[in-house]
Scaffold this motif. Structure first.
Motif, PDB file in Angstrom:
ATOM      1  N   LEU A  98       0.823  -1.210   0.000  1.00 37.16           N
ATOM      2  CA  LEU A  98       0.000   0.000   0.000  1.00 37.16           C
ATOM      3  C   LEU A  98       0.857   1.260   0.000  1.00 37.16           C
ATOM      4  O   LEU A  98       0.554   2.227  -0.714  1.00 37.16           O
ATOM      5  CB  LEU A  98      -0.950   0.000   1.201  1.00 37.16           C
ATOM      6  CG  LEU A  98      -2.057  -1.047   1.155  1.00 37.16           C
ATOM      7  CD1 LEU A  98      -2.797  -1.091   2.486  1.00 37.16           C
ATOM      8  CD2 LEU A  98      -3.007  -0.781   0.010  1.00 37.16           C
ATOM      9  N   ALA A  99       1.945   1.254   0.759  1.00 32.80           N
ATOM     10  CA  ALA A  99       2.835   2.427   0.799  1.00 32.80           C
ATOM     11  C   ALA A  99       3.420   2.686  -0.582  1.00 32.80           C
ATOM     12  O   ALA A  99       3.444   3.836  -1.059  1.00 32.80           O
ATOM     13  CB  ALA A  99       3.943   2.215   1.825  1.00 32.80           C
ATOM     14  N   GLU A 100       3.880   1.642  -1.234  1.00 36.53           N
ATOM     15  CA  GLU A 100       4.472   1.804  -2.572  1.00 36.53           C
ATOM     16  C   GLU A 100       3.436   2.274  -3.585  1.00 36.53           C
ATOM     17  O   GLU A 100       3.713   3.169  -4.391  1.00 36.53           O
ATOM     18  CB  GLU A 100       5.115   0.487  -3.034  1.00 36.53           C
ATOM     19  CG  GLU A 100       6.331   0.068  -2.241  1.00 36.53           C
ATOM     20  CD  GLU A 100       7.515   1.018  -2.386  1.00 36.53           C
ATOM     21  OE1 GLU A 100       7.621   1.702  -3.434  1.00 36.53           O
ATOM     22  OE2 GLU A 100       8.336   1.071  -1.459  1.00 36.53           O
ATOM     23  N   LEU A 101       2.250   1.678  -3.565  1.00 37.41           N
ATOM     24  CA  LEU A 101       1.218   2.056  -4.535  1.00 37.41           C
ATOM     25  C   LEU A 101       0.709   3.479  -4.307  1.00 37.41           C
ATOM     26  O   LEU A 101       0.335   4.168  -5.261  1.00 37.41           O
ATOM     27  CB  LEU A 101       0.058   1.062  -4.509  1.00 37.41           C
ATOM     28  CG  LEU A 101       0.354  -0.307  -5.117  1.00 37.41           C
ATOM     29  CD1 LEU A 101      -0.827  -1.243  -4.911  1.00 37.41           C
ATOM     30  CD2 LEU A 101       0.692  -0.183  -6.601  1.00 37.41           C
ATOM     31  N   GLN A 102       0.686   3.914  -3.049  1.00 34.75           N
ATOM     32  CA  GLN A 102       0.260   5.288  -2.783  1.00 34.75           C
ATOM     33  C   GLN A 102       1.309   6.295  -3.255  1.00 34.75           C
ATOM     34  O   GLN A 102       0.965   7.423  -3.587  1.00 34.75           O
ATOM     35  CB  GLN A 102      -0.033   5.478  -1.294  1.00 34.75           C
ATOM     36  CG  GLN A 102      -1.322   4.777  -0.879  1.00 34.75           C
ATOM     37  CD  GLN A 102      -1.584   4.907   0.602  1.00 34.75           C
ATOM     38  OE1 GLN A 102      -2.388   5.748   1.006  1.00 34.75           O
ATOM     39  NE2 GLN A 102      -0.913   4.099   1.412  1.00 34.75           N
ATOM     40  N   GLN A 103       2.550   5.885  -3.325  1.00 35.82           N
ATOM     41  CA  GLN A 103       3.602   6.753  -3.855  1.00 35.82           C
ATOM     42  C   GLN A 103       3.630   6.730  -5.377  1.00 35.82           C
ATOM     43  O   GLN A 103       3.913   7.733  -6.010  1.00 35.82           O
ATOM     44  CB  GLN A 103       4.974   6.323  -3.304  1.00 35.82           C
ATOM     45  CG  GLN A 103       5.167   6.650  -1.856  1.00 35.82           C
ATOM     46  CD  GLN A 103       5.057   8.146  -1.590  1.00 35.82           C
ATOM     47  OE1 GLN A 103       5.722   8.949  -2.236  1.00 35.82           O
ATOM     48  NE2 GLN A 103       4.204   8.520  -0.661  1.00 35.82           N
ATOM     49  N   ASP A 104       3.357   5.543  -5.964  1.00 33.14           N
ATOM     50  CA  ASP A 104       3.401   5.390  -7.416  1.00 33.14           C
ATOM     51  C   ASP A 104       2.418   4.305  -7.828  1.00 33.14           C
ATOM     52  O   ASP A 104       2.763   3.121  -7.843  1.00 33.14           O
ATOM     53  CB  ASP A 104       4.821   5.042  -7.880  1.00 33.14           C
ATOM     54  CG  ASP A 104       4.927   4.875  -9.388  1.00 33.14           C
ATOM     55  OD1 ASP A 104       3.934   5.137 -10.112  1.00 33.14           O
ATOM     56  OD2 ASP A 104       6.013   4.480  -9.858  1.00 33.14           O
ATOM     57  N   GLY A 105       1.209   4.703  -8.163  1.00 36.06           N
ATOM     58  CA  GLY A 105       0.168   3.753  -8.543  1.00 36.06           C
ATOM     59  C   GLY A 105       0.415   3.096  -9.888  1.00 36.06           C
ATOM     60  O   GLY A 105      -0.276   2.141 -10.233  1.00 36.06           O
ATOM     61  N   ARG A 106       1.396   3.576 -10.634  1.00 34.30           N
ATOM     62  CA  ARG A 106       1.687   3.010 -11.952  1.00 34.30           C
ATOM     63  C   ARG A 106       2.897   2.082 -11.938  1.00 34.30           C
ATOM     64  O   ARG A 106       3.331   1.616 -12.989  1.00 34.30           O
ATOM     65  CB  ARG A 106       1.925   4.139 -12.956  1.00 34.30           C
ATOM     66  CG  ARG A 106       0.678   4.975 -13.183  1.00 34.30           C
ATOM     67  CD  ARG A 106       0.919   6.069 -14.166  1.00 34.30           C
ATOM     68  NE  ARG A 106       1.253   5.502 -15.471  1.00 34.30           N
ATOM     69  CZ  ARG A 106       1.516   6.203 -16.542  1.00 34.30           C
ATOM     70  NH1 ARG A 106       1.503   7.520 -16.480  1.00 34.30           N
ATOM     71  NH2 ARG A 106       1.798   5.627 -17.696  1.00 34.30           N
ATOM     72  N   VAL A 107       3.438   1.816 -10.762  1.00 34.44           N
ATOM     73  CA  VAL A 107       4.611   0.945 -10.682  1.00 34.44           C
ATOM     74  C   VAL A 107       4.258  -0.439 -11.238  1.00 34.44           C
ATOM     75  O   VAL A 107       3.170  -0.957 -10.993  1.00 34.44           O
ATOM     76  CB  VAL A 107       5.143   0.855  -9.232  1.00 34.44           C
ATOM     77  CG1 VAL A 107       4.144   0.186  -8.309  1.00 34.44           C
ATOM     78  CG2 VAL A 107       6.473   0.127  -9.177  1.00 34.44           C
ATOM     79  N   ALA A 108       5.169  -0.995 -12.030  1.00 34.16           N
ATOM     80  CA  ALA A 108       4.952  -2.338 -12.575  1.00 34.16           C
ATOM     81  C   ALA A 108       4.941  -3.345 -11.430  1.00 34.16           C
ATOM     82  O   ALA A 108       5.659  -3.186 -10.434  1.00 34.16           O
ATOM     83  CB  ALA A 108       6.064  -2.682 -13.562  1.00 34.16           C
TER      84      ALA A 108
END
Length: 151
Positions: free
Chosen positions: A13-23
């Motif tokens: 969740l932390a990563e997706l909230q920073q970059d929702g387009r991350v592969a």
């Protein structure tokens, strides 16, 4: 019922909230999971409603909305449909929170100018009493939610 999230879920969740387009492969690398395990975790978080969507973060000033304001609205009575219609029609109203206390709602509004904000304020004043605060700067922009502290 609240879903129990583990540390890996919170890392995702932390990563997706920073970059929702991350592969998903890169996301998996960041949280130490395989791509397939990461995909399963993300799908599970979506299916249980923890992840409700993905969106772009827009710089309001660069998009032409140089005035940001918070408007508190004291709404008389219990027929709130006129407000709901205004919320649906006016995309400059970015958020609307139903609150306790003296005021009924707090709205976050992006306006192109003070004149634009004034026009929106007149529309809101037709619905109830308003108090408007102009935002100088966002000291802490929205950063997403983190894992709750232990109780």
């Amino acid at each position: 019922m609240t879903e129990s999230l583990d540390t890996t879920d919170w890392a995702i969740l932390a990563e997706l909230q920073q970059d929702g387009r991350v592969a998903l492969t890169e996301l998996g690398r960041r949280v130490n999971l395989s791509a397939s395990a990461t995909t399963e975790r993300v799908k599970r978080l979506e299916n249980i409603g923890v992840i409700t969507g993905y969106r772009a973060t827009v710089d309001l000033e660069k998009a032409g909305f140089g005035v940001l304001a918070l408007v508190r609205l004291k709404y008389p009575g219990n027929q709130h449909q006129p407000l709901h219609k205004l919320l649906a029609d006016r995309t400059e109203i970015l958020e609307c929170l139903r609150t306790t206390g003296e005021d009924c709602y707090t709205l976050k509004i992006a306006a192109t100018s003070m004149q634009h904000l004034e026009q929106l304020s007149y529309e809101l004043t037709a619905l109830g009493t308003t108090t408007t605060n102009i935002v100088y700067t966002q000291t802490l922009p929205f950063r997403g939610v983190g894992a709750p502290p232990p109780v």
